[in-house]
Design a protein around this motif. Structure first.
Motif, PDB file in Angstrom:
ATOM      1  N   ARG A  94       8.823  76.826  42.720  1.00 44.10           N
ATOM      2  CA  ARG A  94       9.989  77.703  42.843  1.00 44.10           C
ATOM      3  C   ARG A  94       9.632  78.969  43.627  1.00 44.10           C
ATOM      4  NH1 ARG A  94      14.578  76.552  40.055  1.00 44.10           N
ATOM      5  NH2 ARG A  94      15.238  78.742  40.057  1.00 44.10           N
ATOM      6  N   LEU A  95       8.433  79.482  43.397  1.00 43.19           N
ATOM      7  CA  LEU A  95       7.956  80.642  44.143  1.00 43.19           C
ATOM      8  C   LEU A  95       7.973  80.374  45.638  1.00 43.19           C
ATOM      9  CD1 LEU A  95       6.153  83.237  44.672  1.00 43.19           C
ATOM     10  CD2 LEU A  95       4.200  81.828  44.020  1.00 43.19           C
ATOM     11  N   TRP A  96       7.417  79.245  46.044  1.00 49.42           N
ATOM     12  CA  TRP A  96       7.329  78.960  47.475  1.00 49.42           C
ATOM     13  C   TRP A  96       8.680  78.539  48.057  1.00 49.42           C
ATOM     14  CZ3 TRP A  96       3.501  78.318  51.495  1.00 49.42           C
ATOM     15  CH2 TRP A  96       2.393  79.138  51.274  1.00 49.42           C
ATOM     16  N   THR A  97       9.503  77.904  47.287  1.00 49.60           N
ATOM     17  CA  THR A  97      10.867  77.612  47.745  1.00 49.60           C
ATOM     18  C   THR A  97      11.608  78.916  48.025  1.00 49.60           C
ATOM     19  OG1 THR A  97      10.966  75.523  46.526  1.00 49.60           O
ATOM     20  CG2 THR A  97      13.066  76.546  47.112  1.00 49.60           C
ATOM     21  N   PHE A  98      11.468  79.863  47.104  1.00 48.60           N
ATOM     22  CA  PHE A  98      12.122  81.161  47.272  1.00 48.60           C
ATOM     23  C   PHE A  98      11.553  81.900  48.479  1.00 48.60           C
ATOM     24  CE2 PHE A  98      12.921  85.656  46.237  1.00 48.60           C
ATOM     25  CZ  PHE A  98      14.267  85.614  45.929  1.00 48.60           C
ATOM     26  N   TYR A  99      10.247  81.878  48.638  1.00 51.80           N
ATOM     27  CA  TYR A  99       9.597  82.544  49.777  1.00 51.80           C
ATOM     28  C   TYR A  99      10.089  81.992  51.110  1.00 51.80           C
ATOM     29  CZ  TYR A  99       5.743  82.333  53.239  1.00 51.80           C
ATOM     30  OH  TYR A  99       4.994  82.309  54.391  1.00 51.80           O
ATOM     31  N   LEU A 100      10.121  80.678  51.245  1.00 55.78           N
ATOM     32  CA  LEU A 100      10.552  80.084  52.513  1.00 55.78           C
ATOM     33  C   LEU A 100      12.033  80.346  52.767  1.00 55.78           C
ATOM     34  CD1 LEU A 100       8.570  76.731  52.260  1.00 55.78           C
ATOM     35  CD2 LEU A 100       8.094  78.637  53.824  1.00 55.78           C
ATOM     36  N   ALA A 101      12.858  80.238  51.713  1.00 52.58           N
ATOM     37  CA  ALA A 101      14.292  80.497  51.863  1.00 52.58           C
ATOM     38  C   ALA A 101      14.559  81.972  52.146  1.00 52.58           C
ATOM     39  CB  ALA A 101      15.031  80.058  50.601  1.00 52.58           C
ATOM     40  N   TYR A 102      13.870  82.845  51.453  1.00 54.60           N
ATOM     41  CA  TYR A 102      13.986  84.297  51.615  1.00 54.60           C
ATOM     42  C   TYR A 102      13.647  84.691  53.047  1.00 54.60           C
ATOM     43  CZ  TYR A 102      12.569  89.189  50.364  1.00 54.60           C
ATOM     44  OH  TYR A 102      12.394  90.552  50.277  1.00 54.60           O
ATOM     45  N   SER A 103      12.566  84.104  53.586  1.00 51.10           N
ATOM     46  CA  SER A 103      12.149  84.407  54.956  1.00 51.10           C
ATOM     47  C   SER A 103      13.162  83.872  55.961  1.00 51.10           C
ATOM     48  CB  SER A 103      10.771  83.805  55.218  1.00 51.10           C
ATOM     49  OG  SER A 103       9.812  84.306  54.308  1.00 51.10           O
ATOM     50  N   GLU A 104      13.600  82.643  55.756  1.00 44.76           N
ATOM     51  CA  GLU A 104      14.610  82.059  56.651  1.00 44.76           C
ATOM     52  C   GLU A 104      15.872  82.907  56.668  1.00 44.76           C
ATOM     53  OE1 GLU A 104      17.330  77.989  57.028  1.00 44.76           O
ATOM     54  OE2 GLU A 104      15.573  77.990  55.704  1.00 44.76           O
ATOM     55  N   ALA A 105      16.298  83.355  55.487  1.00 44.33           N
ATOM     56  CA  ALA A 105      17.499  84.182  55.393  1.00 44.33           C
ATOM     57  C   ALA A 105      17.331  85.485  56.159  1.00 44.33           C
ATOM     58  CB  ALA A 105      17.814  84.475  53.924  1.00 44.33           C
ATOM     59  N   GLY A 106      16.128  86.052  56.125  1.00 40.25           N
ATOM     60  CA  GLY A 106      15.885  87.284  56.864  1.00 40.25           C
ATOM     61  C   GLY A 106      16.126  87.124  58.347  1.00 40.25           C
ATOM     62  N   PHE A 107      15.692  85.997  58.899  1.00 42.65           N
ATOM     63  CA  PHE A 107      15.899  85.760  60.333  1.00 42.65           C
ATOM     64  C   PHE A 107      17.339  85.344  60.630  1.00 42.65           C
ATOM     65  CE2 PHE A 107      11.289  85.368  59.970  1.00 42.65           C
ATOM     66  CZ  PHE A 107      10.889  86.178  61.026  1.00 42.65           C
TER      67      PHE A 107
END
Length: 426
Positions: free
Chosen positions: A395-408
């Protein structure tokens, strides 16, 4: 003070089944901060103010909703959700997701809305008091020579096998450059080579070039530069990356052209015709940006060229958050900070004799790159588990990848390729 709260969840059919949390590994996920009623009440009020006018929908167990409609955020445990946010802000927001206290069917969509409105989520009066309530960066995460090794190891030494599960065969862990959107995972190797070739072209790397690479990754850029005839010295602080990069260099028959060294950039020696550094500055820390750019200047021969790829954020947000401790710093990149374009320009101008000759932005390509990584990570969740990474980590890494994608996707983040040049000797 905290109370035990084993709350990450897994789904069986339509049911949400609690999953135990390893409190030794995830102490701040396994325990909800003991927040007073006023703290939870203020947090709920701030959230109502922040989310009520956004194009998303936040639904609570009692059926109440916030927002104007759009991507859904499902809050499963309001007390824990408000307690975490009320005590640790955005760190608590991320930990609440790790704990399974909220979820979103379209996580990227929900986070993109939040990223697009990041500057206004916290009311202005609270923003002005940020120094009083925001957590400070831990002194232990300063990027001194010793601290940087520890910080890098916490991310890049997790497991080469883990990264191989969601990256492509080039093992490139930075933004690709695509010919068009949408892309498929099968197109990632070519898109990563396109990115690398653009950087090598910017730095004018060719036959006989003495090239310094700061930040090896798993060696793909060094291999590609050596194939052009360059002599490459590549520096990394990750033992896992060094070992695999050296293996790849040997297998490619390029050991006479590529040296992979376990070495801090501040310890680099020699003079080089070109320097390439891909998404390394994000791990340097604002305190050491002048040292990093002076190192580039000192190691570069007169007339030389530096090709730099950097993730950037808005200058005002960088200034507001540069001293605070963030969820990304706590769980993903300890000691890291994204610079702004203005910060890069000012540091280069004030601390080096280099000139910023060119800058190209391509943030949409990073959003696409992250989407492909995230989808592959999700598809291979069982393989991640087989490597020994538990539900909270996933869940941590799912959130990290989604969070980063959302930023861009929101435009809050961008990525740049810079060309820095040095005047020839007179």
């Amino acid at each position: 003070m905290t109370t035990a709260h084993p709350r990450p969840t897994t789904r069986t059919g339509a049911a949400v089944v609690p999953a135990p949390v390893d409190a030794g590994r995830w102490p701040d996920v396994a325990a909800v901060p003991r927040a007073s009623w006023p703290v939870r009440t203020v947090a709920a009020a701030v959230l109502r103010h922040a989310l009520g006018g956004l194009p998303l929908r936040v639904r609570f167990p009692d059926g109440t909703t916030l927002g104007l409609g759009g991507p859904l955020i499902e809050v499963r445990d309001p007390d824990a959700f408000h307690a975490r946010i009320g005590t640790t802000g955005l760190i608590g927001f991320g930990e609440s997701y790790m704990a399974g206290e909220w979820d979103a069917p379209d996580l990227v969509g929900a986070l993109t809305v939040l990223a697009a409105h990041a500057a206004g989520l916290v009311p202005a009066p609270l923003q002005r008091l940020r120094r009083l309530w925001a957590l400070r960066q831990p002194a232990a995460q300063r990027n001194t020579a010793t601290g940087a090794r520890d910080n890098i190891s916490r991310h890049y030494d997790l497991s080469n096998d883990l990264f191989a599960l969601f990256l492509d065969d080039t093992l490139s862990y930075s933004s690709a450059v695509f010919r068009g959107f949408p892309a498929e995972h099968a197109l990632l190797p070519a898109a990563q080579h396109r990115k690398i070739d653009r950087l090598l072209d910017l730095a004018a790397v060719g036959e006989g070039t003495r090239l310094l690479e700061i930040g090896t990754g798993w060696g793909e850029l060094a291999l590609r530069a050596a194939a052009r005839g360059a002599h490459v010295t590549s520096l990394t602080l990750s033992r896992e990356q060094r070992d695999l990069a050296r293996q790849r260099v040997r297998e490619a028959g390029l050991a006479d052209r590529v040296a992979i060294e376990l070495c801090d950039y501040r310890e680099a020696r020699g003079t080089y015709d070109a320097i390439v550094s891909v998404e390394m500055i994000e791990a340097v820390g604002a305190e050491f940006w002048p040292v990093y750019f002076r190192t580039l200047d000192e190691r570069l021969a007169p007339g030389g060229r530096v090709a730099l790829q950097a993730i950037t954020m808005p200058h005002d947000r960088m200034l507001a958050s540069r001293d605070t401790h963030t969820w990304i710093q706590k769980y993903i990149f300890p000691g890291g900070l994204l610079p702004s374009v203005e910060a890069v320009d000012q540091t280069v101008r004030d601390h080096t004799g280099l000139g910023v000759t060119r800058r190209d932005a391509f943030g949409a390509h990073y959003a696409e790159t992250l989407r492909l990584w995230r989808e592959r990570f999700t598809e291979r969740a069982e393989d991640v588990e087989d490597l020994g990474f538990d539900t909270v980590f996933r869940r941590l890494w799912t959130f990290y990848l989604a969070y980063s994608e959302a930023g861009f996707r929101s435009g809050y983040l961008d990525v740049q390729q810079y060309l820095l040049t040095k005047e020839p000797a007179r």
